[in-house]
Enzyme design. Structure first.
Site, PDB file in Angstrom:
ATOM      1  CE  LYS B 210      -2.120   2.944   2.227  1.00  0.00           C
ATOM      2  NZ  LYS B 210      -1.998   4.420   2.011  1.00  0.00           N
ATOM      3  N   GLY B 262       6.355   4.400   8.824  1.00  0.00           N
ATOM      4  CA  GLY B 262       5.542   5.610   8.878  1.00  0.00           C
ATOM      5  C   GLY B 262       5.609   6.221  10.256  1.00  0.00           C
ATOM      6  CB  SER B 263       3.434   8.650  11.932  1.00  0.00           C
ATOM      7  OG  SER B 263       2.205   7.988  12.092  1.00  0.00           O
ATOM      8  CB  THR B 264       5.719   7.013  16.548  1.00  0.00           C
ATOM      9  OG1 THR B 264       7.107   6.955  16.177  1.00  0.00           O
ATOM     10  CG2 THR B 264       5.543   6.320  17.888  1.00  0.00           C
ATOM     11  N   GLY B 267       1.934   3.508  13.749  1.00  0.00           N
ATOM     12  CA  GLY B 267       2.616   2.266  14.098  1.00  0.00           C
ATOM     13  C   GLY B 267       2.031   1.645  15.357  1.00  0.00           C
ATOM     14  CD  GLU B 286      12.208   3.245   9.348  1.00  0.00           C
ATOM     15  OE1 GLU B 286      12.043   4.211  10.135  1.00  0.00           O
ATOM     16  OE2 GLU B 286      12.374   3.374   8.133  1.00  0.00           O
ATOM     17  CB  CYS B 320      12.202   8.020   9.505  1.00  0.00           C
ATOM     18  SG  CYS B 320      13.088   6.891   8.429  1.00  0.00           S
ATOM     19  CD  GLU B 431       9.649  11.818  12.694  1.00  0.00           C
ATOM     20  OE1 GLU B 431       8.567  11.246  12.916  1.00  0.00           O
ATOM     21  OE2 GLU B 431      10.609  11.274  12.111  1.00  0.00           O
TER      22      GLU B 431
END
Lengths: 308, 526
Positions: B210, B262-264, B267, B286, B320, B431
């Site tokens: 995706k 992607g973003s925490t 995640g 990640e 990242c 971030e």
């Protein structure tokens, strides 16, 4: 004063990044002519003759005699001719004759290598006399070599003292200090020698990479390290020191990459023959080829231009 | 010396004389004439999903637009994936699995080599498309993204027939996990697709990928390459869409593995959904980072400046592992900031397709808003803001305005940094994912390490010192997955990448990355 350390990997990476700049249209047109005006047209061979030096001077004054016809413009002369001391009188006479319509300070300059070029392995009094005689014979600029033996042995003071003695011997002539970077090998050494030389010379004098007699001669990485030394001196006390890479710069594309590097390291104000030179001979004809190519649309053959 | 007349006569700009010890930075550097990359790229008006070897219409017929963030022009329409699309893709991957995993490793490797070579052949087109869809400068897509993406396929092609030797002590072939759901971000669209797909395919898995909502086009171009090289249908399926599509994929009952970059925040959602499954499946994440770049006083300063620049301004800071916290030893703080400011002035912000552009467009309106929010917050928190091309003014509103607007259209942010940042401030902790650096100081190595590790993240770190022993000492004590010494943001397929703490778990690349796509035979030593 301890010189900053230089990390070779990142310095080379940065130097390589200038090669990715894409120089087109108006920028290319400007920089090709500027590069031409920055060349120290050089012949440094044992077999050099007065005739060859006169031809070189003619080339220096008028790099492309039919420029008006082919390009519709008059191309600039190169910055200087660079010869051995014994040929300085020949060059002086030729330049003065060819440019008698200009005041001397506007003429192509006569540069002479001296101080026992290229090795410098002579007694100091011999090296200094070499300088004085070249100046007396009419040299506007002196390209000296540093005492690499003393430098590598750790005797920086001795190297510095000698440079100062040469400065004194130069009088009015401008000085270019050749570090012979191919023999110093490490970027740390090159940075240290640059800082040392800059501390000994006058505003408007130059530091220079190589004699052209040792391989490797000028590289972009080495030149970057020296430019950074010049920039730091300027940031520290506003001094203006020139830079001259010499040896190995044969084509216009490489020359433009050097100008990009100067422009992005020291800024536009360094993009003048008063502050940056190329020590080269065959470069001139490639610059002319590219200039003709850009204006006329076809590449001339190498034999369309006089030898340099 | 010779007068400056020659420079003027030959048409160069008027010589700018530098003032005492203070270069006039706004007018310092050379300008370049436009040098646009002109390779033509055909973009269809509309793309469907790539399922079972063919492009197909989305189940409910919905599409969304993908734009060029530098111009805000619509590039194409892309299918908006919903549950039926995801289900169709997963079923296709499931059907393709048994034949693909039964192929010999050598045969699978041949496909991967073919993909890699075809990517190289179409590199220029892929680079232009990547820059158009994502806003990154062509010099980066051309010199970094596309070559590295191809390198990942080459590297893993080599592993395909040697998996048994990837893990010491195995007595039989390790097995693939099965159908892998792979969700990738928008900062390195094709490269992240390669990071995910290449190891999975080498290990014998089949995939449903995706791509990110804002950057689907290069992944779809990769699908064309799969068709060209004859990759068996269903081995890779690509479902485009937004966050809801990603969620449908991550929560699909018939997948065997999830890999997410992607973003925490997302995640963590995925980790919760995996935990809630009837049958737990392996997960690799990640995620974000706030990586420290530590400059010691004995570093080679000019090269460290390059490291700071490539650490935070590479890819507009949409990285990242960006070195977004600069920790400078106090004794060299002023020198580093002076040189950093000078160097920032030479960065060229502008048209991503110009070969001389260093900083392209911010990827999306949403991300531009995020960066705007953090910049405003940083200014409000009191840290001095420095913006390229804006030296000499302290008017914060003018600085913000200058930083965030470069052109009438598109999304832009000039390179900038905050100095005198306190570790407790938001801009030191969260971030930002933009070209915004937070500068802090330290006095001793212990303080540097403590400050560097004082973060919920742990993806990467940079150490700059001329002293070898210090490199090893500091690197050992930093809690980060990737530590660069006297360099930054260098990547290689053979080097594993991944994080500590909230930066995620699992590794991608290298031998380590294979483990994330293999099931070890029972009894094998771990």
């Amino acid at each position: 004063m301890t010189a900053p350390t230089v990390d070779r990997v990142m310095a080379d990476q940065r130097a390589a990044s200038f090669r990715t700049r894409s120089i087109k249209t108006t920028t290319k047109r400007t920089l090709l002519r500027l590069a031409l005006a920055m060349v120290d047209l050089t012949t440094l061979e044992g077999k050099d003759s007065p005739g060859k030096v006169r031809a070189l001077c003619a080339k220096a004054v008028r790099p492309m005699p039919d420029d008006q016809r082919v390009l519709g413009e008059r191309l600039p002369p190169v910055a200087a001719v660079c010869v051995y001391p014994t040929l300085v009188p020949v060059a002086r006479e030729a330049i003065d004759r060819l440019q008698d319509d200009l005041p001397r300070e506007r003429r192509v300059r006569v540069a002479s290598v001296a101080t026992g070029f290229p090795s410098g392995q002579y007694p100091l009094d011999v090296r200094l006399r070499d300088v004085r005689e070249a100046v007396a014979a009419g040299a506007d600029e002196i390209d000296m070599v540093i005492n690499r033996g003393a430098f590598l042995a750790g005797h920086s003071d001795e190297v510095g003292d000698e440079i100062r003695r040469v400065v004194d011997a130069c009088g009015e002539a401008h000085l270019k200090v050749i570090l012979e970077t191919g023999e110093l090998e490490t970027y740390d050494n090159i940075r240290q020698a640059s800082d040392l030389a800059i501390s000994c010379i006058r505003e408007g004098d130059f530091i220079k990479t190589s004699t052209g007699k040792v391989s490797p001669a000028a590289t972009m990485g080495v030149t970057l390290v020296m430019l950074e030394s010049i920039r730091d001196a300027h940031l520290r006390d506003s001094r203006v020191i020139g830079m001259k890479p010499a040896g190995g710069i044969r084509d216009a594309k490489t020359a433009l990459h050097y100008l990009v590097m100067v422009g992005e390291t020291l800024g536009r104000s360094w993009l003048t023959p008063a502050r940056f030179r190329f020590g080269a001979s065959s470069l001139v004809n490639d610059l002319l080829r590219q200039i003709v190519r850009q204006e006329v649309g076809v590449y001339p053959a190498s034999y369309d231009f006089a030898e340099a | 010396m010779k007068s400056d007349d020659t420079a003027l006569a030959t048409g160069s700009r008027e010589t700018v004389h530098a003032g005492p010890g203070d270069l006039p930075v706004n007018e310092l550097y050379l300008e370049y004439a436009p040098a646009p990359e002109t390779a033509p790229v055909e973009i269809l008006p509309r793309y469907g999903h790539f399922i079972d070897g063919a492009f197909v219409e989305p189940a409910d017929g919905k599409y969304f637009e993908t734009i060029n963030p530098a111009t805000e022009q619509v590039l194409s329409e892309v299918a908006l994936g919903t549950e039926p699309d995801v289900d169709r893709a997963v079923q296709a991957a499931r059907r393709a699995l048994s034949a693909w995993r039964s192929l010999s490793g050598g045969e699978r490797g041949k496909y991967l080599y073919r993909i890699a070579r075809r990517m190289q052949e179409r590199a220029r087109e892929l680079a232009v498309l990547e820059s158009m869809d994502g806003g990154k400068p062509i010099k980066e897509s051309r010199d970094v993204d596309i070559p590295l993406a191809a390198a990942h396929f080459f590297y893993h092609a080599g592993w395909a027939d040697k998996l048994r030797y990837a893990i010491p002590g195995l007595r039989s072939e390790p097995e693939p996990l099965g159908v892998c759901a792979q969700i990738i971000p928008w900062n390195f669209p094709l490269l992240m697709a390669a990071w995910k797909l290449a190891p999975a395919l080498a290990c014998g898995n089949t995939c449903v990928l995706k791509p990110a909502e804002t950057t689907p086009l290069t992944a779809l171009r990769l699908a064309e390459i799969f068709q060209e090289v004859g990759l068996p249908a269903g081995v890779v399926n690509i479902v485009t869409g937004d966050g809801s599509t990603g969620r449908a994929l991550a929560e699909h009952p018939d997948i065997d593995k999830i890999a997410f970059t992607g973003s925490t925040q997302v995640g963590k959602q995925i980790a919760r959904s995996v935990a809630a499954r009837a049958r737990p499946i392996p997960l690799t994440l990640e995620l974000g980072g706030k990586s420290p770049n530590i400059i010691f006083e004995d570093a080679s300063i000019d090269q460290a400046i390059e490291g700071i620049i490539s650490g935070i301004y590479f890819n507009q800071g949409h990285v990242c592992c960006a070195g977004s916290r600069l920790l400078v030893q106090e004794s060299i703080h002023d020198e580093v900031l002076t040189k950093l400011r000078l160097r920032m002035e030479s960065l060229r912000v502008g048209d991503p397709l110009d070969k001389n552009t260093d900083i392209g467009a911010i990827n999306s309106k949403t991300q531009h808003e995020t960066i705007t929010r953090y910049l405003t917050l940083g200014v409000r928190e009191g840290a001095p803001l420095h913006v390229a091309g804006c030296n000499g003014t302290n008017d914060r509103d003018a600085l913000l305005e200058h930083a965030l607007s470069c052109a009438p259209r598109g999304y832009w942010c000039r390179p900038c940094f905050f100095s005198e940042v306190e570790p407790s401030q938001t801009i030191a902790r969260e971030e930002i994912f933009g070209p915004v650096l937070s500068v802090m100081t330290f006095r001793t190595p212990d303080e540097a390490i403590q400050r560097a590790n004082n973060t919920p993240y742990g993806l990467a770190a940079g150490v700059w010192t001329d002293k070898g022993s210090k490199i090893f000492e500091i690197a050992r004590r930093l809690r980060a997955g990737v530590i660069w010494c006297n360099t930054y943001n260098r990547f290689d397929p053979s080097s594993p990448f991944g994080g500590y703490k909230e930066s995620g778990f699992g590794r991608e690349g290298g031998v380590h990355g294979l483990h994330a796509y293999l099931r070890l035979p029972t009894g094998a030593p771990q």
